[in-house]
Enzyme design. Structure first.
Site, PDB file in Angstrom:
ATOM      1  N   GLY A   1       0.825  -1.195   0.000  1.00 22.34           N
ATOM      2  CA  GLY A   1       0.000   0.000   0.000  1.00 22.34           C
ATOM      3  C   GLY A   1       0.860   1.246   0.000  1.00 22.34           C
ATOM      4  O   GLY A   1       2.034   1.199   0.391  1.00 22.34           O
TER       5      GLY A   1
ATOM      6  N   GLN B   1       3.137   9.878   1.421  1.00 25.90           N
ATOM      7  CA  GLN B   1       4.418   9.176   1.222  1.00 25.90           C
ATOM      8  C   GLN B   1       5.112   9.592  -0.070  1.00 25.90           C
ATOM      9  O   GLN B   1       6.303   9.329  -0.242  1.00 25.90           O
ATOM     10  CB  GLN B   1       4.214   7.656   1.207  1.00 25.90           C
ATOM     11  CG  GLN B   1       3.806   7.088   2.558  1.00 25.90           C
ATOM     12  CD  GLN B   1       3.659   5.580   2.477  1.00 25.90           C
ATOM     13  OE1 GLN B   1       2.601   5.086   2.116  1.00 25.90           O
ATOM     14  NE2 GLN B   1       4.714   4.854   2.785  1.00 25.90           N
TER      15      GLN B   1
ATOM     16  N   CYS C   1       6.594  -0.787   6.128  1.00 22.03           N
ATOM     17  CA  CYS C   1       6.152   0.437   5.462  1.00 22.03           C
ATOM     18  C   CYS C   1       7.246   0.880   4.497  1.00 22.03           C
ATOM     19  O   CYS C   1       8.427   0.838   4.847  1.00 22.03           O
ATOM     20  CB  CYS C   1       5.908   1.526   6.505  1.00 22.03           C
ATOM     21  SG  CYS C   1       5.379   3.105   5.815  1.00 22.03           S
ATOM     22  N   LEU C   2       6.859   1.292   3.315  1.00 20.54           N
ATOM     23  CA  LEU C   2       7.850   1.720   2.325  1.00 20.54           C
ATOM     24  C   LEU C   2       8.611   2.964   2.787  1.00 20.54           C
ATOM     25  O   LEU C   2       9.686   3.253   2.267  1.00 20.54           O
ATOM     26  CB  LEU C   2       7.166   1.985   0.977  1.00 20.54           C
ATOM     27  CG  LEU C   2       6.567   0.740   0.297  1.00 20.54           C
ATOM     28  CD1 LEU C   2       5.807   1.143  -0.960  1.00 20.54           C
ATOM     29  CD2 LEU C   2       7.649  -0.276  -0.030  1.00 20.54           C
TER      30      LEU C   2
ATOM     31  N   HIS D   1      -3.568   0.894   7.961  1.00 20.28           N
ATOM     32  CA  HIS D   1      -2.210   1.445   7.929  1.00 20.28           C
ATOM     33  C   HIS D   1      -2.150   2.655   6.984  1.00 20.28           C
ATOM     34  O   HIS D   1      -1.591   3.702   7.334  1.00 20.28           O
ATOM     35  CB  HIS D   1      -1.258   0.328   7.467  1.00 20.28           C
ATOM     36  CG  HIS D   1       0.169   0.724   7.249  1.00 20.28           C
ATOM     37  ND1 HIS D   1       1.221   0.100   7.883  1.00 20.28           N
ATOM     38  CD2 HIS D   1       0.732   1.669   6.427  1.00 20.28           C
ATOM     39  CE1 HIS D   1       2.361   0.658   7.471  1.00 20.28           C
ATOM     40  NE2 HIS D   1       2.096   1.599   6.582  1.00 20.28           N
ATOM     41  N   GLU D   2      -2.764   2.507   5.802  1.00 21.80           N
ATOM     42  CA  GLU D   2      -2.714   3.605   4.819  1.00 21.80           C
ATOM     43  C   GLU D   2      -3.543   4.806   5.282  1.00 21.80           C
ATOM     44  O   GLU D   2      -3.128   5.966   5.104  1.00 21.80           O
ATOM     45  CB  GLU D   2      -3.209   3.116   3.452  1.00 21.80           C
ATOM     46  CG  GLU D   2      -2.396   1.979   2.845  1.00 21.80           C
ATOM     47  CD  GLU D   2      -0.901   2.180   2.918  1.00 21.80           C
ATOM     48  OE1 GLU D   2      -0.427   3.324   2.782  1.00 21.80           O
ATOM     49  OE2 GLU D   2      -0.186   1.182   3.127  1.00 21.80           O
TER      50      GLU D   2
ATOM     51  N   HIS E   1      -1.680   6.895   7.647  1.00 26.22           N
ATOM     52  CA  HIS E   1      -0.734   7.809   6.991  1.00 26.22           C
ATOM     53  C   HIS E   1      -1.387   9.167   6.691  1.00 26.22           C
ATOM     54  O   HIS E   1      -0.723  10.205   6.724  1.00 26.22           O
ATOM     55  CB  HIS E   1      -0.256   7.227   5.651  1.00 26.22           C
ATOM     56  CG  HIS E   1       0.933   6.327   5.747  1.00 26.22           C
ATOM     57  ND1 HIS E   1       2.148   6.742   6.255  1.00 26.22           N
ATOM     58  CD2 HIS E   1       1.118   5.035   5.380  1.00 26.22           C
ATOM     59  CE1 HIS E   1       3.018   5.749   6.193  1.00 26.22           C
ATOM     60  NE2 HIS E   1       2.416   4.696   5.676  1.00 26.22           N
TER      61      HIS E   1
HETATM   62 NI    NI Z   1       3.186   2.820   5.324  1.00 21.74          NI
END
Ligand code: NI
Length: 154
Positions: A46, A51, A90-91, A132-133, A136
């Site tokens: 995701g 991000q 997480c990226l 999670h997204e 963000h």
């Molecule tokens: Ni993330």
């Protein structure tokens, strides 16, 4: 389409609260296409707009075992059920995986890129990913929620 740079933990952009999308225009469509390309390239589950440095309430994610991609604009969790604890990554936070407790089932109301309302129902991994997204979009990182972590520790 173009890949975008993924902002990394420590960048204050990741701690901002994103604004609702009001214009469902070509710019939004381009953002979503770029986010999907960026997600695929990074081999993630995701990706939320902050991000890639855009403080708008948008996320993209894999769904149903990676068979499809979903896009969600102005997502709101309207129902949760159960809970599960599972390791997340997480990226924006490379090489860290920690356990987080999330609802086992979620229902999310959102819009697609054209402004059509959509309802997303997700279980287990997908439910964790959506939560999670959406976190963000409120400047929250999964490491804030790590199970067993002392409050106030970093
Ligand atoms: Ni993330």
């Amino acid at each position: 389409m173009a890949r975008r740079n993924i902002y990394q933990v420590g960048d204050s952009t990741l701690r901002q609260i994103s604004k609702p999308v009001t214009e469902f225009d070509d710019k939004l469509s381009q953002l979503i296409d770029d986010m999907i390309e960026t997600l695929v390239y990074a081999d993630g589950a995701g990706l939320a707009a902050p991000q890639v440095g855009v403080l708008k309430r948008v996320f993209v994610a894999t769904f149903d075992g990676g068979r499809t991609f979903i896009e969600a604009v102005n997502p709101v969790i309207v129902k949760t059920k159960g809970s599960r604890t599972a390791a997340e990554g997480c990226l924006s936070i490379p090489n860290i995986r920690e356990k987080v407790e999330r609802p086992r089932h979620v229902v999310v109301n959102a819009f697609d890129r054209h402004g059509n309302p959509i309802v997303l129902k997700a279980d287990n991994f997908d439910a964790s990913c959506f939560c999670h997204e959406i976190d963000h979009l409120d400047g929250i990182l999964f490491t804030d929620k790590t199970v067993g972590k002392k409050k106030g520790s970093k």
